[in-house]
Write a protein that holds these residues in place. Structure first.
Motif, PDB file in Angstrom:
ATOM      1  N   UNK A  31     107.841  79.306 102.938  1.00  0.00           N
ATOM      2  CA  UNK A  31     107.233  80.632 102.815  1.00  0.00           C
ATOM      3  C   UNK A  31     106.960  81.000 101.368  1.00  0.00           C
ATOM      4  N   UNK A  32     107.716  80.415 100.431  1.00  0.00           N
ATOM      5  CA  UNK A  32     107.445  80.710  99.019  1.00  0.00           C
ATOM      6  C   UNK A  32     106.106  80.112  98.588  1.00  0.00           C
ATOM      7  N   UNK A  33     105.787  78.911  99.077  1.00  0.00           N
ATOM      8  CA  UNK A  33     104.482  78.314  98.757  1.00  0.00           C
ATOM      9  C   UNK A  33     103.350  79.131  99.363  1.00  0.00           C
ATOM     10  N   UNK A  34     103.550  79.600 100.590  1.00  0.00           N
ATOM     11  CA  UNK A  34     102.515  80.387 101.255  1.00  0.00           C
ATOM     12  C   UNK A  34     102.306  81.706 100.532  1.00  0.00           C
ATOM     13  N   UNK A  35     103.388  82.377 100.150  1.00  0.00           N
ATOM     14  CA  UNK A  35     103.260  83.678  99.494  1.00  0.00           C
ATOM     15  C   UNK A  35     102.672  83.563  98.089  1.00  0.00           C
ATOM     16  N   UNK A  36     102.881  82.435  97.426  1.00  0.00           N
ATOM     17  CA  UNK A  36     102.309  82.211  96.089  1.00  0.00           C
ATOM     18  C   UNK A  36     100.906  81.611  96.156  1.00  0.00           C
ATOM     19  N   UNK A  37     100.422  81.378  97.377  1.00  0.00           N
ATOM     20  CA  UNK A  37      99.115  80.771  97.624  1.00  0.00           C
ATOM     21  C   UNK A  37      98.978  79.422  96.915  1.00  0.00           C
ATOM     22  N   UNK A  38     100.024  78.613  97.029  1.00  0.00           N
ATOM     23  CA  UNK A  38     100.001  77.264  96.477  1.00  0.00           C
ATOM     24  C   UNK A  38      99.439  76.307  97.528  1.00  0.00           C
ATOM     25  N   UNK A  39      98.877  75.185  97.105  1.00  0.00           N
ATOM     26  CA  UNK A  39      98.326  74.227  98.072  1.00  0.00           C
ATOM     27  C   UNK A  39      99.414  73.651  98.973  1.00  0.00           C
ATOM     28  N   UNK A  40      99.099  73.560 100.256  1.00  0.00           N
ATOM     29  CA  UNK A  40      99.994  72.986 101.247  1.00  0.00           C
ATOM     30  C   UNK A  40      99.420  71.652 101.711  1.00  0.00           C
ATOM     31  N   UNK A  41     100.278  70.712 102.050  1.00  0.00           N
ATOM     32  CA  UNK A  41      99.844  69.389 102.506  1.00  0.00           C
ATOM     33  C   UNK A  41     100.108  69.278 103.995  1.00  0.00           C
ATOM     34  N   UNK A  42      99.055  68.974 104.741  1.00  0.00           N
ATOM     35  CA  UNK A  42      99.194  68.769 106.183  1.00  0.00           C
ATOM     36  C   UNK A  42      99.815  67.392 106.407  1.00  0.00           C
ATOM     37  N   UNK A  50      95.034  76.000 101.424  1.00  0.00           N
ATOM     38  CA  UNK A  50      95.724  77.196 100.933  1.00  0.00           C
ATOM     39  C   UNK A  50      95.572  78.294 101.975  1.00  0.00           C
ATOM     40  N   UNK A  51      96.663  79.007 102.232  1.00  0.00           N
ATOM     41  CA  UNK A  51      96.617  80.137 103.142  1.00  0.00           C
ATOM     42  C   UNK A  51      96.536  81.403 102.293  1.00  0.00           C
ATOM     43  N   UNK A  52      95.429  82.134 102.425  1.00  0.00           N
ATOM     44  CA  UNK A  52      95.257  83.383 101.683  1.00  0.00           C
ATOM     45  C   UNK A  52      95.746  84.525 102.557  1.00  0.00           C
ATOM     46  N   UNK A  53      96.610  85.344 101.985  1.00  0.00           N
ATOM     47  CA  UNK A  53      97.182  86.417 102.798  1.00  0.00           C
ATOM     48  C   UNK A  53      96.919  87.717 102.279  1.00  0.00           C
TER      49      UNK A  53
END
Length: 53
Positions: A31-42, A50-53
């Motif tokens: 959740x820290x990567x998602x909240x910081x809008x860092x790249x995620x690896x599938x 990146x998930x923009x929230x």
């Protein structure tokens, strides 16, 4: 280790489900990567997103 540092470590370990926009499969992501809008690896198709929230 201070109480604040312990709490930050616990928060950093929390994971949530994220859906890949390419293959549309879900995987657990930090959740820290998602909240910081860092790249995620599938892990399924190896796409970066990146998930923009």
């Amino acid at each position: 280790m201070s109480y604040f540092a312990q709490m930050m470590d616990r928060i950093a370990k929390i994971k949530t489900e994220a859906k890949c926009p390419i293959c549309e499969k879900t995987s657990k992501q930090s959740i820290t990567k998602i909240s910081r809008e860092q790249p995620l690896l599938c892990p399924h198709c190896k796409a970066l997103f990146v998930i923009h929230g």
